[in-house]
Design a protein around this motif. Structure first.
Motif, PDB file in Angstrom:
ATOM      1  N   PHE A  24       0.805  -1.225   0.000  1.00 19.84           N
ATOM      2  CA  PHE A  24       0.000   0.000   0.000  1.00 19.84           C
ATOM      3  C   PHE A  24       0.837   1.274   0.000  1.00 19.84           C
ATOM      4  O   PHE A  24       0.394   2.305  -0.480  1.00 19.84           O
ATOM      5  N   GLU A  25       2.067   1.236   0.501  1.00 19.61           N
ATOM      6  CA  GLU A  25       2.889   2.451   0.497  1.00 19.61           C
ATOM      7  C   GLU A  25       3.366   2.748  -0.928  1.00 19.61           C
ATOM      8  O   GLU A  25       3.791   1.834  -1.646  1.00 19.61           O
ATOM      9  N   PRO A  26       3.348   4.029  -1.336  1.00 20.17           N
ATOM     10  CA  PRO A  26       3.752   4.393  -2.702  1.00 20.17           C
ATOM     11  C   PRO A  26       5.147   3.881  -3.088  1.00 20.17           C
ATOM     12  O   PRO A  26       5.352   3.413  -4.212  1.00 20.17           O
ATOM     13  N   ARG A  27       6.113   3.930  -2.154  1.00 19.87           N
ATOM     14  CA  ARG A  27       7.476   3.490  -2.506  1.00 19.87           C
ATOM     15  C   ARG A  27       7.509   2.003  -2.845  1.00 19.87           C
ATOM     16  O   ARG A  27       8.249   1.579  -3.731  1.00 19.87           O
ATOM     17  N   TYR A  28       6.681   1.202  -2.139  1.00 18.64           N
ATOM     18  CA  TYR A  28       6.675  -0.237  -2.413  1.00 18.64           C
ATOM     19  C   TYR A  28       5.828  -0.584  -3.629  1.00 18.64           C
ATOM     20  O   TYR A  28       6.088  -1.569  -4.312  1.00 18.64           O
ATOM     21  N   LYS A  29       4.817   0.253  -3.909  1.00 13.77           N
ATOM     22  CA  LYS A  29       4.073   0.087  -5.167  1.00 13.77           C
ATOM     23  C   LYS A  29       5.020   0.315  -6.340  1.00 13.77           C
ATOM     24  O   LYS A  29       4.983  -0.409  -7.331  1.00 13.77           O
ATOM     25  N   ARG A  30       5.868   1.330  -6.202  1.00 15.09           N
ATOM     26  CA  ARG A  30       6.860   1.609  -7.250  1.00 15.09           C
ATOM     27  C   ARG A  30       7.836   0.443  -7.397  1.00 15.09           C
ATOM     28  O   ARG A  30       8.173   0.035  -8.512  1.00 15.09           O
ATOM     29  N   MET A  31       8.255  -0.109  -6.262  1.00 11.93           N
ATOM     30  CA  MET A  31       9.174  -1.253  -6.281  1.00 11.93           C
ATOM     31  C   MET A  31       8.551  -2.430  -7.027  1.00 11.93           C
ATOM     32  O   MET A  31       9.189  -3.030  -7.905  1.00 11.93           O
ATOM     33  N   VAL A  32       7.297  -2.756  -6.706  1.00 14.34           N
ATOM     34  CA  VAL A  32       6.608  -3.882  -7.340  1.00 14.34           C
ATOM     35  C   VAL A  32       6.435  -3.625  -8.837  1.00 14.34           C
ATOM     36  O   VAL A  32       6.666  -4.509  -9.664  1.00 14.34           O
ATOM     37  N   PRO A  72      -9.705  -7.501  -2.125  1.00 12.64           N
ATOM     38  CA  PRO A  72     -11.054  -6.938  -1.952  1.00 12.64           C
ATOM     39  C   PRO A  72     -11.060  -5.499  -1.427  1.00 12.64           C
ATOM     40  O   PRO A  72     -11.959  -4.721  -1.733  1.00 12.64           O
ATOM     41  N   ASP A  73     -10.012  -5.135  -0.633  1.00 18.09           N
ATOM     42  CA  ASP A  73      -9.958  -3.766  -0.104  1.00 18.09           C
ATOM     43  C   ASP A  73      -9.316  -2.786  -1.096  1.00 18.09           C
ATOM     44  O   ASP A  73      -9.082  -1.621  -0.780  1.00 18.09           O
ATOM     45  N   GLY A  74      -9.034  -3.272  -2.320  1.00 18.31           N
ATOM     46  CA  GLY A  74      -8.483  -2.403  -3.358  1.00 18.31           C
ATOM     47  C   GLY A  74      -6.960  -2.322  -3.364  1.00 18.31           C
ATOM     48  O   GLY A  74      -6.365  -1.731  -4.264  1.00 18.31           O
TER      49      GLY A  74
END
Length: 194
Positions: A24-32, A72-74
């Motif tokens: 959920f954190e933006p930095r880890y979304k970027r990592m993924v 389910p929580d997006g």
């Protein structure tokens, strides 16, 4: 030497281990996103946030993303699998707080059969997977006679301090972890005999 983006967590995964993660954190979304786009791996290490500060383990596991979906929580859900252990040589902090580590890969633990006197560790692990199916479903193939596999799976689910994790996961073989497990995991069959 390799460079890996780091994902610190209060629990971790070891080689051939699997874990579901919520991102959920933006930095880890970027990592993924970066890992998926370029077929890259990232590093997971243990973090201890007690005593008012974050302490990272100096060893961790390189992992690859093997599945992902929208929960389910997006939120983004991913499943990772451990590839190999490493030690951290140096960490750089990127603008958004993502850690980029220079790591030294560690050799795989030599193949070892679970000694007869410790076979109960495999049986107890089987009971844990029966009790917590969400853990067990990650492992269609279970190697209960393999000392490395059993040790690694136990170390993933037990609450360990950063110091303990480094002592067991950073060792040249599974012996340290196995000795620890033989002290903390009860042998039900031995208790029944007395």
């Amino acid at each position: 030497m390799t460079q890996l983006m780091l994902f610190p967590l209060s629990s971790t995964v070891l080689p051939s281990g699997k874990m579901k993660l919520r991102i959920f954190e933006p930095r880890y979304k970027r990592m993924v996103k970066t890992c998926c786009e370029h077929n890259l791996t990232f590093g997971m290490c243990l973090v201890d946030r007690s005593a008012g500060r974050s302490t990272l383990s100096q060893c961790g596991t390189e992992v690859k993303i093997i599945d992902f979906d929208v929960l389910p929580d997006g939120l983004l859900g991913i499943t990772v699998q451990g590839v190999q252990r490493f030690t951290i040589e140096q960490i750089a902090l990127e603008e958004d707080g993502l850690r980029l580590a220079t790591v030294q890969p560690l050799s795989p633990w030599p193949q070892t059969e679970l000694p007869e006197q410790e076979s109960y560790l495999g049986k107890q692990l089987e009971q844990v997977y029966a009790q917590f199916p969400q853990l067990g479903e990650l492992y269609p193939q279970r190697l209960y006679a393999d000392a490395n596999w059993v040790t690694q799976r136990w170390l993933e689910i037990l609450p360990l301090s950063v110091q303990q994790f480094e002592q067991f996961a950073g060792h040249v073989d599974c012996s340290n972890g196995l000795n620890f497990l033989s002290q903390v995991v009860e042998d039900d069959s031995a208790r029944v005999k007395h």
